[in-house]
Design a protein around this motif. Structure first.
Motif, PDB file in Angstrom:
ATOM      1  N   ASP A   1      88.321 -23.982  38.170  1.00 68.00           N
ATOM      2  CA  ASP A   1      87.493 -22.915  38.733  1.00 68.00           C
ATOM      3  C   ASP A   1      88.210 -21.567  38.683  1.00 68.00           C
ATOM      4  N   GLN A   2      89.532 -21.566  38.856  1.00 65.77           N
ATOM      5  CA  GLN A   2      90.292 -20.329  38.746  1.00 65.77           C
ATOM      6  C   GLN A   2      90.312 -19.835  37.298  1.00 65.77           C
ATOM      7  N   GLY A   3      90.513 -20.759  36.369  1.00 64.10           N
ATOM      8  CA  GLY A   3      90.525 -20.387  34.954  1.00 64.10           C
ATOM      9  C   GLY A   3      89.190 -19.845  34.490  1.00 64.10           C
ATOM     10  N   ALA A   4      88.105 -20.468  34.934  1.00 63.67           N
ATOM     11  CA  ALA A   4      86.772 -19.995  34.547  1.00 63.67           C
ATOM     12  C   ALA A   4      86.531 -18.580  35.059  1.00 63.67           C
ATOM     13  N   GLY A   5      86.951 -18.303  36.291  1.00 65.26           N
ATOM     14  CA  GLY A   5      86.813 -16.967  36.839  1.00 65.26           C
ATOM     15  C   GLY A   5      87.664 -15.955  36.098  1.00 65.26           C
ATOM     16  N   ALA A   6      88.874 -16.367  35.719  1.00 65.20           N
ATOM     17  CA  ALA A   6      89.763 -15.475  34.975  1.00 65.20           C
ATOM     18  C   ALA A   6      89.147 -15.108  33.633  1.00 65.20           C
ATOM     19  N   ILE A   7      88.637 -16.096  32.941  1.00 56.94           N
ATOM     20  CA  ILE A   7      88.036 -15.849  31.627  1.00 56.94           C
ATOM     21  C   ILE A   7      86.820 -14.941  31.750  1.00 56.94           C
ATOM     22  N   SER A   8      85.926 -15.254  32.678  1.00 55.45           N
ATOM     23  CA  SER A   8      84.694 -14.465  32.788  1.00 55.45           C
ATOM     24  C   SER A   8      84.958 -13.066  33.340  1.00 55.45           C
ATOM     25  N   GLY A   9      86.032 -12.886  34.089  1.00 52.99           N
ATOM     26  CA  GLY A   9      86.346 -11.594  34.671  1.00 52.99           C
ATOM     27  C   GLY A   9      87.210 -10.698  33.808  1.00 52.99           C
ATOM     28  N   SER A  10      87.510 -11.122  32.606  1.00 50.96           N
ATOM     29  CA  SER A  10      88.372 -10.324  31.733  1.00 50.96           C
ATOM     30  C   SER A  10      87.618  -9.148  31.120  1.00 50.96           C
ATOM     31  N   TRP A  11      88.290  -8.024  30.998  1.00 49.11           N
ATOM     32  CA  TRP A  11      87.738  -6.850  30.325  1.00 49.11           C
ATOM     33  C   TRP A  11      87.845  -7.041  28.815  1.00 49.11           C
ATOM     34  N   SER A  12      88.924  -7.697  28.386  1.00 47.41           N
ATOM     35  CA  SER A  12      89.181  -7.951  26.970  1.00 47.41           C
ATOM     36  C   SER A  12      90.058  -9.192  26.867  1.00 47.41           C
ATOM     37  N   ALA A  13      89.987  -9.863  25.741  1.00 46.49           N
ATOM     38  CA  ALA A  13      90.832 -11.038  25.525  1.00 46.49           C
ATOM     39  C   ALA A  13      90.887 -11.349  24.037  1.00 46.49           C
ATOM     40  N   CYS A  14      91.940 -12.047  23.655  1.00 47.43           N
ATOM     41  CA  CYS A  14      92.020 -12.586  22.298  1.00 47.43           C
ATOM     42  C   CYS A  14      92.872 -13.845  22.350  1.00 47.43           C
ATOM     43  N   HIS A  15      92.764 -14.625  21.317  1.00 42.55           N
ATOM     44  CA  HIS A  15      93.625 -15.792  21.182  1.00 42.55           C
ATOM     45  C   HIS A  15      93.932 -16.013  19.708  1.00 42.55           C
ATOM     46  N   VAL A  16      94.953 -16.804  19.458  1.00 38.63           N
ATOM     47  CA  VAL A  16      95.381 -17.127  18.093  1.00 38.63           C
ATOM     48  C   VAL A  16      95.103 -18.597  17.859  1.00 38.63           C
ATOM     49  N   VAL A  17      94.524 -18.896  16.699  1.00 41.30           N
ATOM     50  CA  VAL A  17      94.305 -20.289  16.320  1.00 41.30           C
ATOM     51  C   VAL A  17      95.185 -20.638  15.129  1.00 41.30           C
ATOM     52  N   ALA A  18      95.644 -21.881  15.116  1.00 44.31           N
ATOM     53  CA  ALA A  18      96.433 -22.402  14.003  1.00 44.31           C
ATOM     54  C   ALA A  18      95.488 -22.809  12.870  1.00 44.31           C
TER      55      ALA A  18
END
Length: 137
Positions: free
Chosen positions: A32-49
């Protein structure tokens, strides 16, 4: 970052977000904390292999006006020392530069392992200020 990796705009899926936090040594959080963090982000990125697995991430909390806080810079230990954290941080800073008004204030809490990287990208200590935090129970 070599051709075995690509950067993706947006956060990784929740399960990968939780795994990357835990495995990279950041404080584990509940779903539940992670879901809130993700939805509350102004911007985000990730790297995939090459196999499509998320292996690094970062995000920005922001008010869209002048304050932007970089958080959750994390790289899977099996993929560290390849410049992935640097690429994530460069992408996030570039996104802030592109979308935020001039004069934006960018901050982060720099744990010892990342401090050299953060300084190399123009982030400085805020002395004499001191970062402070509390975990609410």
């Amino acid at each position: 970052m070599d051709d075995d990796y690509r950067i993706v705009e947006g956060p990784p899926p929740l399960d990968d977000y939780l795994r990357l936090r835990r495995d990279s040594g950041l404080t584990p959080v509940r779903p539940d904390q992670g879901a809130g963090a993700i939805s509350g982000s102004w911007s985000a990125c990730h790297v995939v292999a090459a196999d499509g697995a998320p292996v690094a991430m970062g995000r920005v909390l922001g008010d869209g006006g002048w304050y932007f806080h970089i958080a959750d810079i994390a790289t899977d230990p099996a993929h560290q020392r390849r410049g992935l954290g640097r690429r994530v941080l460069e992408w996030l800073i570039a996104d802030i530069r592109t979308r935020a008004p001039e004069g934006a204030y960018v901050s982060l809490i720099g744990d010892p392992p990342g401090q050299r990287l953060y300084r190399s990208l123009g982030l400085d200590d805020v002395a004499p200020s001191l970062g402070m935090a509390a975990v609410l129970r």
